[in-house]
Write a protein that holds these residues in place. Structure first.
Motif, PDB file in Angstrom:
ATOM      1  N   VAL A 182       3.934  -2.696 -10.082  1.00  0.00           N
ATOM      2  CA  VAL A 182       3.580  -1.386  -9.544  1.00  0.00           C
ATOM      3  C   VAL A 182       2.749  -1.588  -8.278  1.00  0.00           C
ATOM      4  O   VAL A 182       1.735  -2.299  -8.288  1.00  0.00           O
ATOM      5  N   HIS A 183       3.193  -0.979  -7.180  1.00  0.00           N
ATOM      6  CA  HIS A 183       2.450  -1.048  -5.927  1.00  0.00           C
ATOM      7  C   HIS A 183       1.237  -0.136  -6.010  1.00  0.00           C
ATOM      8  O   HIS A 183       1.319   1.002  -6.485  1.00  0.00           O
ATOM      9  N   VAL A 184       0.088  -0.655  -5.556  1.00  0.00           N
ATOM     10  CA  VAL A 184      -1.134   0.141  -5.502  1.00  0.00           C
ATOM     11  C   VAL A 184      -1.582   0.250  -4.053  1.00  0.00           C
ATOM     12  O   VAL A 184      -1.766  -0.770  -3.372  1.00  0.00           O
ATOM     13  N   ASP A 185      -1.729   1.476  -3.579  1.00  0.00           N
ATOM     14  CA  ASP A 185      -2.358   1.719  -2.290  1.00  0.00           C
ATOM     15  C   ASP A 185      -3.864   1.749  -2.549  1.00  0.00           C
ATOM     16  O   ASP A 185      -4.387   2.696  -3.138  1.00  0.00           O
ATOM     17  N   PHE A 186      -4.565   0.700  -2.146  1.00  0.00           N
ATOM     18  CA  PHE A 186      -5.967   0.573  -2.520  1.00  0.00           C
ATOM     19  C   PHE A 186      -6.866   1.586  -1.814  1.00  0.00           C
ATOM     20  O   PHE A 186      -8.004   1.791  -2.240  1.00  0.00           O
ATOM     21  N   ALA A 187      -6.365   2.230  -0.769  1.00  0.00           N
ATOM     22  CA  ALA A 187      -7.145   3.277  -0.103  1.00  0.00           C
ATOM     23  C   ALA A 187      -7.075   4.593  -0.860  1.00  0.00           C
ATOM     24  O   ALA A 187      -8.068   5.331  -0.942  1.00  0.00           O
ATOM     25  N   THR A 188      -5.916   4.899  -1.437  1.00  0.00           N
ATOM     26  CA  THR A 188      -5.721   6.182  -2.121  1.00  0.00           C
ATOM     27  C   THR A 188      -5.561   6.039  -3.629  1.00  0.00           C
ATOM     28  O   THR A 188      -5.598   7.035  -4.349  1.00  0.00           O
ATOM     29  N   GLN A 189      -5.327   4.801  -4.108  1.00  0.00           N
ATOM     30  CA  GLN A 189      -5.045   4.492  -5.514  1.00  0.00           C
ATOM     31  C   GLN A 189      -3.718   5.086  -5.985  1.00  0.00           C
ATOM     32  O   GLN A 189      -3.480   5.206  -7.195  1.00  0.00           O
ATOM     33  N   GLN A 190      -2.855   5.435  -5.073  1.00  0.00           N
ATOM     34  CA  GLN A 190      -1.525   5.914  -5.467  1.00  0.00           C
ATOM     35  C   GLN A 190      -0.706   4.753  -6.011  1.00  0.00           C
ATOM     36  O   GLN A 190      -0.683   3.668  -5.444  1.00  0.00           O
ATOM     37  N   ARG A 191       0.000   5.001  -7.110  1.00  0.00           N
ATOM     38  CA  ARG A 191       0.873   4.017  -7.739  1.00  0.00           C
ATOM     39  C   ARG A 191       2.328   4.332  -7.397  1.00  0.00           C
ATOM     40  O   ARG A 191       2.751   5.492  -7.437  1.00  0.00           O
ATOM     41  N   THR A 192       3.104   3.277  -7.132  1.00  0.00           N
ATOM     42  CA  THR A 192       4.543   3.420  -6.886  1.00  0.00           C
ATOM     43  C   THR A 192       5.274   2.296  -7.597  1.00  0.00           C
ATOM     44  O   THR A 192       4.956   1.117  -7.392  1.00  0.00           O
ATOM     45  N   LEU A 193       6.214   2.651  -8.444  1.00  0.00           N
ATOM     46  CA  LEU A 193       7.016   1.625  -9.115  1.00  0.00           C
ATOM     47  C   LEU A 193       7.848   0.876  -8.079  1.00  0.00           C
ATOM     48  O   LEU A 193       8.579   1.484  -7.298  1.00  0.00           O
ATOM     49  N   ASP A 223     -13.358  -9.255   0.325  1.00  0.00           N
ATOM     50  CA  ASP A 223     -12.992  -8.293  -0.720  1.00  0.00           C
ATOM     51  C   ASP A 223     -13.844  -8.487  -1.971  1.00  0.00           C
ATOM     52  O   ASP A 223     -14.349  -9.581  -2.249  1.00  0.00           O
ATOM     53  N   THR A 224     -13.974  -7.419  -2.741  1.00  0.00           N
ATOM     54  CA  THR A 224     -14.712  -7.462  -4.006  1.00  0.00           C
ATOM     55  C   THR A 224     -13.858  -6.832  -5.107  1.00  0.00           C
ATOM     56  O   THR A 224     -12.792  -6.280  -4.853  1.00  0.00           O
ATOM     57  N   GLY A 225     -14.371  -6.894  -6.328  1.00  0.00           N
ATOM     58  CA  GLY A 225     -13.649  -6.308  -7.451  1.00  0.00           C
ATOM     59  C   GLY A 225     -13.800  -4.809  -7.577  1.00  0.00           C
ATOM     60  O   GLY A 225     -13.299  -4.215  -8.543  1.00  0.00           O
ATOM     61  N   ASP A 226     -14.456  -4.186  -6.649  1.00  0.00           N
ATOM     62  CA  ASP A 226     -14.618  -2.739  -6.666  1.00  0.00           C
ATOM     63  C   ASP A 226     -14.116  -2.180  -5.331  1.00  0.00           C
ATOM     64  O   ASP A 226     -14.581  -2.620  -4.278  1.00  0.00           O
ATOM     65  N   PRO A 227     -13.105  -1.307  -5.331  1.00  0.00           N
ATOM     66  CA  PRO A 227     -12.652  -0.487  -6.451  1.00  0.00           C
ATOM     67  C   PRO A 227     -11.557  -1.108  -7.316  1.00  0.00           C
ATOM     68  O   PRO A 227     -11.144  -0.491  -8.300  1.00  0.00           O
ATOM     69  N   GLY A 228     -11.044  -2.300  -6.961  1.00  0.00           N
ATOM     70  CA  GLY A 228      -9.901  -2.796  -7.711  1.00  0.00           C
ATOM     71  C   GLY A 228      -8.776  -1.791  -7.662  1.00  0.00           C
ATOM     72  O   GLY A 228      -8.548  -1.134  -6.638  1.00  0.00           O
ATOM     73  N   ALA A 229      -8.092  -1.650  -8.774  1.00  0.00           N
ATOM     74  CA  ALA A 229      -7.065  -0.612  -8.879  1.00  0.00           C
ATOM     75  C   ALA A 229      -7.609   0.634  -9.588  1.00  0.00           C
ATOM     76  O   ALA A 229      -6.839   1.503 -10.000  1.00  0.00           O
ATOM     77  N   ASP A 230      -8.934   0.696  -9.734  1.00  0.00           N
ATOM     78  CA  ASP A 230      -9.618   1.855 -10.331  1.00  0.00           C
ATOM     79  C   ASP A 230      -9.079   2.179 -11.726  1.00  0.00           C
ATOM     80  O   ASP A 230      -9.047   3.339 -12.136  1.00  0.00           O
ATOM     81  N   HIS A 231      -8.689   1.145 -12.443  1.00  0.00           N
ATOM     82  CA  HIS A 231      -8.133   1.351 -13.782  1.00  0.00           C
ATOM     83  C   HIS A 231      -9.156   1.965 -14.729  1.00  0.00           C
ATOM     84  O   HIS A 231      -8.782   2.657 -15.679  1.00  0.00           O
ATOM     85  N   TYR A 232     -10.435   1.721 -14.475  1.00  0.00           N
ATOM     86  CA  TYR A 232     -11.473   2.280 -15.343  1.00  0.00           C
ATOM     87  C   TYR A 232     -11.392   3.802 -15.373  1.00  0.00           C
ATOM     88  O   TYR A 232     -11.643   4.427 -16.410  1.00  0.00           O
TER      89      TYR A 232
END
Length: 441
Positions: free
Chosen positions: A412-423, A49-58
């Protein structure tokens, strides 16, 4: 459970780090950090794994701040990426700096107080190529970077932290080889300890010069350490060694103006005139990161040389305690012990990180973990300790360093494939704690 109410003005927040969530590691002029380079080393990070995309917060920053607002967060502790602001440790990059300018404005617009950390482990790789934290000059490059960030944000950011967990930077990065830059050189680790603390001192000076109303300090990962058998001399010696390497080697220079004499003897040779005066300049608070405590022994199978420089004889016998998904023992009472022990340092305390890795969105284990640790803070306050805030680690599921994306610390759950957030359930639970300023019956 009994009702626990926290003092008026107690700060409730959550924390993140730039490299763990931002992604976009090659855009808008950002250069490589030591973590970008480390991720390219075969086997250094789980699953490659790498730091990109991360949680795409940028790219999703505004949405993430809206999530913070929905949870009732009062403060947000984040770090600035040095390689964005001064790529390769060189000239200022306006595009990179503008991201944090927008982030601060977005937070303030939502009524959320920014808590800015200047260094959360993402040293520009070019500076590592010149020796990294084993090179004294890196501390002065940090001061230049601090000047840049403070000059930009002094009018809006009050709360400043120089370093996050220099223990990890020095010992995991330069002795154990577990974290970036992946070196296994005890002498370099010892040098890194001093140069990180010098960077703290130089950074504090820059903050004081540029931000007259600053509330500034440093964040350390601190662990109460006890011997397995307090009557056993070897166990007591082991506890003293680990407490020295984990806690006192960073606390003592800040608060006493000297390094402890019983660990890392090579430190004394690195100190130059004026260094300790810089490092021990007054701080306004101490940030406390707590994840577990240690009970140690001087008996058992000797440790191989690693991050515990000079304490390879120490063992960490397992206890009959619950474990997080990271395999860390859970003992919330240790947080009370730690805060009480720190009270005589004479500054306000903030728990700037506390959390655990657990899977799932219905994360009952995380709720239990947080409940116990927040109550432990309440117990310390009841004993007269000046604790003024709590920042849950972490807001988002993220890149968890050498574990990659395998461990989930987020509210917050992050789906790293779609970047969808779920509390997660823990996020809803924490929102109620914030709204109640504690716990009901």
């Amino acid at each position: 459970m009994s009702r626990v109410t926290f003092p008026a003005g107690f700060v409730w927040g959550a924390a993140t780090a730039a490299f763990q969530i931002e992604g976009s590691t090659t855009v808008d002029g950002r250069s490589d950090s030591i973590w970008d380079a480390f991720c390219r080393v075969d086997g250094a990070v789980r699953n490659g794994d790498t730091g990109d995309p991360g949680a795409d917060h940028y790219n999703l920053m505004a949405d993430d701040v809206a999530l913070m607002k929905s949870m009732g967060l009062q403060a947000y502790r984040f770090s600035v990426a040095w390689p964005r602001v001064r790529p390769d440790g060189g000239a200022v990059n306006p595009l990179g700096l503008s991201f944090y300018d927008r982030l601060v404005d977005t937070l303030l617009d939502k009524g959320i107080t920014p808590w800015l950390t200047l260094y959360h482990w993402d040293l520009p790789q070019k500076l590592e190529d010149m020796g990294g934290w084993a090179n004294r000059d890196t501390a002065y490059r940090f001061a230049e970077y601090t000047n840049t960030v403070t000059e930009c944000l002094a009018d809006r950011v009050v709360h400043w932290t120089t370093l996050n967990e220099p223990w990890c930077s020095a010992f995991l990065g330069y002795a154990g080889g577990i974290h970036a830059p992946g070196r296994t050189d005890p002498e370099a680790a010892t040098a890194a300890v001093h140069h990180l603390m010098l960077a703290h001192g130089l950074g504090m000076r820059a903050i004081r010069e540029n931000v007259p109303r600053a509330v500034a300090g440093v964040t350390l990962n601190l662990f109460p350490v006890a011997p397995v058998d307090p009557a056993d001399e070897s166990d007591v010696d082991a506890a003293r060694a680990i407490d020295g390497l984990q806690n006192r080697v960073f606390l003592d220079p800040v608060f006493d103006g000297s390094y402890p004499a019983d660990v890392l003897p090579g430190l004394a040779e690195l100190v130059q005139p004026g260094d300790m005066e810089l490092i021990s300049a007054p701080v306004d608070f101490l940030g406390v990161n707590y994840y577990r405590d240690y009970v140690v022994s001087g008996h058992g199978e000797p440790r191989l040389p690693s991050e515990w420089v000079g304490a390879e004889h120490v063992t960490f016998p397992p206890r009959d305690l619950p474990l997080t998904d990271s395999g860390w023992e859970v003992n919330s009472d240790g947080l009370t012990t730690l805060l009480v022990d720190l009270a005589d340092r004479g500054v306000p305390l903030y728990v700037t990180e506390n959390g655990a890795a657990y899977p799932g969105i219905e994360d009952d284990d995380r709720v239990t973990f947080l409940d116990g640790h927040i109550r432990a803070i309440g117990a310390a306050i009841d004993r007269g300790v000046d604790v003024r805030g709590y920042f849950c680690w972490s807001l988002l599921d993220n890149f968890e360093w050498a574990e990659g994306y395998a461990k989930r610390f987020g509210l917050v759950h992050v789906d790293f494939a779609t970047q969808q957030r779920t509390l997660k359930r823990s996020a809803h639970w924490y929102a109620r704690v914030i709204a109640d300023n504690g716990f009901g019956e």
